[in-house]
Structures are given as C-alpha cells and as structure tokens.
Design an enzyme around this catalytic site. Structure first.
Site, PDB file in Angstrom:
ATOM      1  N   ASN A  15      -6.649  -6.447  -5.839  1.00 48.20           N
ATOM      2  CA  ASN A  15      -6.708  -5.140  -4.258  1.00 48.20           C
ATOM      3  C   ASN A  15      -8.621  -5.173  -3.755  1.00 48.20           C
ATOM      4  O   ASN A  15      -8.810  -5.343  -3.371  1.00 48.20           O
ATOM      5  CB  ASN A  15      -6.243  -4.178  -4.338  1.00 48.20           C
ATOM      6  N   MET A  96      -4.857   3.620 -13.085  1.00 45.37           N
ATOM      7  CA  MET A  96      -3.246   4.314 -14.487  1.00 45.37           C
ATOM      8  C   MET A  96      -3.720   5.660 -14.677  1.00 45.37           C
ATOM      9  O   MET A  96      -3.738   6.184 -15.166  1.00 45.37           O
ATOM     10  CB  MET A  96      -3.884   2.944 -15.028  1.00 45.37           C
ATOM     11  N   ARG A  97      -4.194   6.190 -13.204  1.00 42.30           N
ATOM     12  CA  ARG A  97      -4.632   8.084 -14.076  1.00 42.30           C
ATOM     13  C   ARG A  97      -3.697   8.374 -12.799  1.00 42.30           C
ATOM     14  O   ARG A  97      -3.427   8.173 -11.445  1.00 42.30           O
ATOM     15  CB  ARG A  97      -5.593   7.982 -14.002  1.00 42.30           C
ATOM     16  N   ASN A 113      -4.099   4.902  -1.432  1.00 42.96           N
ATOM     17  CA  ASN A 113      -3.135   4.145  -1.963  1.00 42.96           C
ATOM     18  C   ASN A 113      -2.579   2.720  -1.621  1.00 42.96           C
ATOM     19  O   ASN A 113      -1.679   2.687  -0.645  1.00 42.96           O
ATOM     20  CB  ASN A 113      -2.428   5.029  -3.307  1.00 42.96           C
ATOM     21  N   HIS A 115       0.849   0.939  -2.347  1.00 41.58           N
ATOM     22  CA  HIS A 115       3.581   0.821  -3.196  1.00 41.58           C
ATOM     23  C   HIS A 115       3.325  -0.243  -2.937  1.00 41.58           C
ATOM     24  O   HIS A 115       3.686  -0.829  -1.624  1.00 41.58           O
ATOM     25  CB  HIS A 115       3.199   1.669  -2.888  1.00 41.58           C
ATOM     26  N   GLU A 148      -0.385  15.378  -2.768  1.00 44.57           N
ATOM     27  CA  GLU A 148       0.343  15.293  -4.211  1.00 44.57           C
ATOM     28  C   GLU A 148       1.258  15.378  -4.450  1.00 44.57           C
ATOM     29  O   GLU A 148       2.002  15.872  -5.595  1.00 44.57           O
ATOM     30  CB  GLU A 148      -0.206  16.857  -4.294  1.00 44.57           C
ATOM     31  N   VAL A 150       4.553  11.660  -5.255  1.00 44.91           N
ATOM     32  CA  VAL A 150       4.298  10.902  -5.241  1.00 44.91           C
ATOM     33  C   VAL A 150       4.963   9.390  -4.206  1.00 44.91           C
ATOM     34  O   VAL A 150       6.092   9.740  -3.885  1.00 44.91           O
ATOM     35  CB  VAL A 150       5.073  10.850  -6.769  1.00 44.91           C
ATOM     36  N   ASP A 151       3.782   9.227  -3.840  1.00 40.69           N
ATOM     37  CA  ASP A 151       3.952   8.618  -3.227  1.00 40.69           C
ATOM     38  C   ASP A 151       4.427   8.785  -1.403  1.00 40.69           C
ATOM     39  O   ASP A 151       5.204   8.251  -1.263  1.00 40.69           O
ATOM     40  CB  ASP A 151       4.685   6.826  -3.214  1.00 40.69           C
ATOM     41  N   GLU A 180      -0.153  -6.891  -0.384  1.00 41.72           N
ATOM     42  CA  GLU A 180      -0.929  -6.155  -0.471  1.00 41.72           C
ATOM     43  C   GLU A 180      -2.358  -6.263  -0.176  1.00 41.72           C
ATOM     44  O   GLU A 180      -3.018  -5.870   0.018  1.00 41.72           O
ATOM     45  CB  GLU A 180      -1.609  -5.697  -2.548  1.00 41.72           C
TER      46      GLU A 180
END
Length: 207
Positions: A15, A96-97, A113, A115, A148, A150-151, A180
């Site tokens: 991406n 990946m954090r 981000n 998803h 804050e 999740v997605d 994406e």
C-alpha cells in the site's frame, strides 16, 4: 502549504508503494517525507528508498516500555523531518503495532489506516475469513481515520469486492488488496487536496 506525508510500515509495503507511486504519477499535492518501520527487515524500506523517500527504523523488538514510550520515539523521528500535527498526514500501511491513545490524540484526524472489510462489518483480525464464514455476498476495504477504538474511526473511502463461491481467505485477500491500493490513493488525494471535512462521525466531501 503542502501536507507532509509519513508512512508507517512493518512489512512488504504494498500500500505504501501504491501511494508513493501515485503521488508522483498523479501529481498529488503532498510531500512524501519519511517512511518509518518498526522492523529493520521490512521489505518496504528498500522500496521507499528506490522511490527517493527517506527511511527510518524505530525497532520495537525487545522494547520493554509502554506503547506511549515507544510512540514517543516515533514522534521524535517525525519531528526530525518536520512532520507535526498541523501539517501532516500519517498513513499506516501494514504497521503491526497498536498506537497509544496519547499518539492518536496528538495527531487527531491526521492518521489513516486501511482495513480489509466494509466497515463496520468485520473489524479486527482475520476480516477476510470472517467475511467468507459469514456468508455475505460482498466484502472489500475501508480507509478510515484512526481513533482509540478498533477500526472505529470515521470512514473516508470504501471499495467493494464480490465474494465467489470458491473463494478462500487467500484468494479473497488478494482481490481485496488490489482494491486497497486504489482506495488508499483516493483517500490521500482527497485529504491532500483539502476536499473533505470531518464533523463528528461524518466525513463530508467538498466540491
């Protein structure tokens, strides 16, 4: 003033590559400033350098501090390149954090981000497998602001993919990944051109 773009990666950076190539090809008004990885072995670092973008490593393996303590190291690198909350866009591209609440608040509505589902459906891990197992006819991807949860951030761009009868998690993931690349570029372009306005949960598109 053009926004400064920072991209955070952990792996292959596909991406990231799509975004950086599109910026050059489409003349998107944003400055690719730095690519940061938490893994020295991330393949995307080499790709970024090949596209004339500076790279930095803030290794997370073995780090014993809190998420905020680690994120302060990221902020230190961002500051080094002049990437500040008022002039920046930060794209997570396979990073990946989990970001700390403090970092997210500091860069409110400045972090994107992507998803691999049509949010709010199938948040979290294994979204492609969740979609197949649920029996839905379509899935896809969503570019959203990071908050804050999740997605759960405000949705900017979505692309859909039809789920085939013989799809596996791998085949569906591959087709979603192609979408994406398109969706992330579109979202970056909209923000760079100042064509969106965020009001509460809603993202409004400006002419």
């Amino acid at each position: 003033m053009l926004l400064k773009l920072a991209i955070l990666i952990s792996g292959r950076g596909s991406n990231m590559r799509a975004i950086l190539r599109a910026i050059k090809k489409q003349n998107i008004p944003i400055v690719p400033t730095v690519v940061i990885s938490n893994k020295p072995s991330a393949r995307g670092l080499r790709i970024a350098r090949g596209l004339d973008v500076k790279t930095e490593i803030v290794e997370s393996k073995g780090f014993q501090g809190s998420r905020w303590e680690y994120d302060q190291k990221i902020i230190g690198v961002l500051n080094k390149y002049g990437v500040m909350p008022k002039n920046s866009l930060i794209c997570l591209a396979g990073f990946m954090r989990i970001l700390s609440p403090e970092f997210i608040k500091k860069f409110k509505n400045r972090i994107l981000n992507i998803h691999p589902s049509i949010l709010p459906a199938f948040p979290g891990l294994d979204a492609q497998r969740q979609a197949i197992e649920s029996g839905v006819s379509h899935s896809g991807c969503t570019v959203h602001f990071v908050d804050e949860g999740v997605d759960t951030g405000q949705i900017i761009v979505q692309e859909t993919v039809k789920i085939k009868n013989d799809d596996t998690e791998e085949t569906l993931s591959k087709r979603i990944l192609a979408k994406e690349h398109k969706a992330y570029v579109k979202a970056v372009k909209l923000i760079a051109e100042k064509k969106i306005n965020v009001t509460g949960r809603k993202v409004k598109f400006l002419a």
